[in-house]
Design a protein around this motif. Structure first.
Motif, PDB file in Angstrom:
ATOM      1  N   GLU A 126       0.836  -1.200   0.000  1.00 24.50           N
ATOM      2  CA  GLU A 126       0.000   0.000   0.000  1.00 24.50           C
ATOM      3  C   GLU A 126       0.870   1.249   0.000  1.00 24.50           C
ATOM      4  N   ARG A 127       0.354   2.275  -0.673  1.00 17.18           N
ATOM      5  CA  ARG A 127       1.037   3.572  -0.656  1.00 17.18           C
ATOM      6  C   ARG A 127      -0.034   4.656  -0.717  1.00 17.18           C
ATOM      7  N   THR A 128       0.006   5.584   0.231  1.00 22.14           N
ATOM      8  CA  THR A 128      -0.906   6.728   0.191  1.00 22.14           C
ATOM      9  C   THR A 128      -0.329   7.733  -0.797  1.00 22.14           C
ATOM     10  N   ILE A 129      -1.166   8.127  -1.743  1.00 21.40           N
ATOM     11  CA  ILE A 129      -0.769   9.152  -2.704  1.00 21.40           C
ATOM     12  C   ILE A 129      -1.774  10.300  -2.568  1.00 21.40           C
ATOM     13  N   ASP A 130      -1.542  11.399  -3.285  1.00 19.44           N
ATOM     14  CA  ASP A 130      -2.373  12.598  -3.123  1.00 19.44           C
ATOM     15  C   ASP A 130      -3.866  12.321  -3.225  1.00 19.44           C
ATOM     16  N   SER A 131      -4.254  11.458  -4.149  1.00 19.97           N
ATOM     17  CA  SER A 131      -5.677  11.296  -4.445  1.00 19.97           C
ATOM     18  C   SER A 131      -6.337  10.097  -3.779  1.00 19.97           C
ATOM     19  N   GLY A 132      -5.575   9.289  -3.034  1.00 20.64           N
ATOM     20  CA  GLY A 132      -6.183   8.133  -2.379  1.00 20.64           C
ATOM     21  C   GLY A 132      -5.149   7.126  -1.913  1.00 20.64           C
ATOM     22  N   LEU A 133      -5.633   5.931  -1.611  1.00 18.63           N
ATOM     23  CA  LEU A 133      -4.751   4.845  -1.172  1.00 18.63           C
ATOM     24  C   LEU A 133      -4.580   3.859  -2.321  1.00 18.63           C
ATOM     25  N   LEU A 134      -3.346   3.721  -2.779  1.00 18.62           N
ATOM     26  CA  LEU A 134      -2.998   2.788  -3.842  1.00 18.62           C
ATOM     27  C   LEU A 134      -2.682   1.442  -3.195  1.00 18.62           C
ATOM     28  N   VAL A 135      -3.358   0.386  -3.649  1.00 14.82           N
ATOM     29  CA  VAL A 135      -3.173  -0.947  -3.087  1.00 14.82           C
ATOM     30  C   VAL A 135      -2.822  -1.898  -4.234  1.00 14.82           C
ATOM     31  N   LEU A 136      -1.708  -2.593  -4.096  1.00 14.58           N
ATOM     32  CA  LEU A 136      -1.292  -3.579  -5.095  1.00 14.58           C
ATOM     33  C   LEU A 136      -1.353  -4.957  -4.462  1.00 14.58           C
ATOM     34  N   ASP A 137      -2.167  -5.837  -5.051  1.00 17.23           N
ATOM     35  CA  ASP A 137      -2.397  -7.173  -4.502  1.00 17.23           C
ATOM     36  C   ASP A 137      -1.918  -8.266  -5.449  1.00 17.23           C
ATOM     37  N   HIS A 138      -1.200  -9.211  -4.889  1.00 12.00           N
ATOM     38  CA  HIS A 138      -0.845 -10.464  -5.564  1.00 12.00           C
ATOM     39  C   HIS A 138      -1.545 -11.551  -4.765  1.00 12.00           C
ATOM     40  N   SER A 139      -2.572 -12.162  -5.368  1.00 16.38           N
ATOM     41  CA  SER A 139      -3.383 -13.145  -4.648  1.00 16.38           C
ATOM     42  C   SER A 139      -3.130 -14.552  -5.159  1.00 16.38           C
ATOM     43  N   GLU A 140      -3.144 -15.501  -4.208  1.00 10.68           N
ATOM     44  CA  GLU A 140      -2.937 -16.917  -4.524  1.00 10.68           C
ATOM     45  C   GLU A 140      -4.086 -17.721  -3.930  1.00 10.68           C
ATOM     46  N   TYR A 141      -4.698 -18.559  -4.774  1.00 20.56           N
ATOM     47  CA  TYR A 141      -5.834 -19.375  -4.341  1.00 20.56           C
ATOM     48  C   TYR A 141      -6.065 -20.481  -5.355  1.00 20.56           C
ATOM     49  N   LEU A 142      -6.398 -21.664  -4.859  1.00 19.56           N
ATOM     50  CA  LEU A 142      -6.777 -22.801  -5.694  1.00 19.56           C
ATOM     51  C   LEU A 142      -5.807 -23.022  -6.859  1.00 19.56           C
ATOM     52  N   ASN A 143      -4.515 -23.008  -6.563  1.00 17.04           N
ATOM     53  CA  ASN A 143      -3.459 -23.198  -7.559  1.00 17.04           C
ATOM     54  C   ASN A 143      -3.465 -22.139  -8.652  1.00 17.04           C
ATOM     55  N   ARG A 144      -3.913 -20.939  -8.324  1.00 13.07           N
ATOM     56  CA  ARG A 144      -3.922 -19.809  -9.251  1.00 13.07           C
ATOM     57  C   ARG A 144      -3.253 -18.622  -8.584  1.00 13.07           C
ATOM     58  N   GLU A 145      -2.937 -17.629  -9.405  1.00 15.20           N
ATOM     59  CA  GLU A 145      -2.490 -16.350  -8.880  1.00 15.20           C
ATOM     60  C   GLU A 145      -3.020 -15.261  -9.790  1.00 15.20           C
ATOM     61  N   ASP A 146      -3.271 -14.098  -9.210  1.00 17.88           N
ATOM     62  CA  ASP A 146      -3.642 -12.953 -10.026  1.00 17.88           C
ATOM     63  C   ASP A 146      -3.104 -11.686  -9.369  1.00 17.88           C
ATOM     64  N   PHE A 147      -3.171 -10.606 -10.130  1.00 18.23           N
ATOM     65  CA  PHE A 147      -2.610  -9.331  -9.709  1.00 18.23           C
ATOM     66  C   PHE A 147      -3.671  -8.256  -9.907  1.00 18.23           C
ATOM     67  N   GLU A 148      -3.767  -7.366  -8.922  1.00 17.00           N
ATOM     68  CA  GLU A 148      -4.863  -6.406  -8.935  1.00 17.00           C
ATOM     69  C   GLU A 148      -4.423  -5.074  -8.343  1.00 17.00           C
ATOM     70  N   LEU A 149      -4.966  -4.007  -8.899  1.00 14.20           N
ATOM     71  CA  LEU A 149      -4.807  -2.659  -8.369  1.00 14.20           C
ATOM     72  C   LEU A 149      -6.130  -2.277  -7.744  1.00 14.20           C
ATOM     73  N   GLU A 150      -6.093  -1.842  -6.485  1.00 14.36           N
ATOM     74  CA  GLU A 150      -7.261  -1.269  -5.823  1.00 14.36           C
ATOM     75  C   GLU A 150      -6.895   0.170  -5.484  1.00 14.36           C
ATOM     76  N   PHE A 151      -7.861   1.052  -5.645  1.00 18.46           N
ATOM     77  CA  PHE A 151      -7.630   2.462  -5.370  1.00 18.46           C
ATOM     78  C   PHE A 151      -8.758   2.942  -4.474  1.00 18.46           C
ATOM     79  N   GLU A 152      -8.464   3.171  -3.196  1.00 19.23           N
ATOM     80  CA  GLU A 152      -9.474   3.549  -2.211  1.00 19.23           C
ATOM     81  C   GLU A 152      -9.503   5.068  -2.059  1.00 19.23           C
ATOM     82  N   VAL A 153     -10.726   5.608  -2.096  1.00 18.00           N
ATOM     83  CA  VAL A 153     -10.901   7.058  -2.061  1.00 18.00           C
ATOM     84  C   VAL A 153     -12.046   7.417  -1.122  1.00 18.00           C
ATOM     85  N   THR A 154     -12.185   8.717  -0.865  1.00 19.03           N
ATOM     86  CA  THR A 154     -13.286   9.183  -0.018  1.00 19.03           C
ATOM     87  C   THR A 154     -14.385   9.847  -0.837  1.00 19.03           C
TER      88      THR A 154
END
Length: 192
Positions: A126-154
């Motif tokens: 996670e990194r807080t930037i001017d416009s919100g919270l930048l979240v970078l996720d690497h997820s592992e489940y059921l012999n898979r993996e994926d990559f995702e950007l989440e951007f949390e704002v108010t």
């Protein structure tokens, strides 16, 4: 009651885009924290039917029970801290302890026994930037993996503009990102 409205924008990433963003925002191995989500629903998937999700998150050996449900903007999250014994009880008996999450589940009209669907592990930076919270996720489940950007704002409108600017700035194509529990559920159906 511990509740909050979460406004976030999501985008699936390629592995290369994920690593490019880690570098661009100076996020190293020491910034990546691991958490595990255990997902629950009823046998008839009543939560999913209502657009809701129930999880227990283990982060830094602390357990939180969270119910996410649709809100007018974003998701309403109801949180409750639980012990390992309570988690074990939920998993084995399919029943929630008394408290905020159970109350919200009852408001949704769900009184049925819960079923443990499985676990998903996320390596999160996670990194807080001017416009919100930048979240970078690497997820592992059921012999898979994926990559995702989440951007949390108010603020939804400002956040939407900032999110699109962020994607454009890093030359990332917009890709639909289903929530993690749905990705997990679809993967389990494919394997089933």
């Amino acid at each position: 009651m511990s509740q909050e409205v979460e406004i976030e924008f999501k985008n699936m990433l390629t592995k290369e885009e994920y690593h490019t963003l880690l570098t661009a925002y100076e996020l190293g191995e020491e910034d990546i924290k691991t958490q595990t989500n255990d997902y629950f629903d009823t046998k008839g998937f009543l939560l999913r039917e209502k657009g809701a999700a129930l999880r227990v998150r283990n982060k830094n050996n602390t357990l939180f029970l969270t119910l996410k449900e649709p809100a007018s903007e974003g998701l309403l999250e109801t949180h409750q801290s639980i012990t390992q014994d309570t988690y074990d009880f939920i998993k084995s008996k399919g029943q929630l302890p008394a408290g905020e999450v159970q109350d919200q589940l009852y408001k949704l009209g769900i009184h049925t026994e819960l079923v443990h669907l499985g676990s998903l592990t996320t390596h999160r930076a996670e990194r807080t930037i001017d416009s919100g919270l930048l979240v970078l996720d690497h997820s592992e489940y059921l012999n898979r993996e994926d990559f995702e950007l989440e951007f949390e704002v108010t603020n939804y409108e400002e956040g939407k503009r900032a999110f699109h600017d962020l994607l454009n700035h890093h030359h990332i194509n917009e890709r639909n990102a289903k929530n993690k529990i749905l990705r997990f559920f679809l993967a389990s159906q494919e394997q089933g």
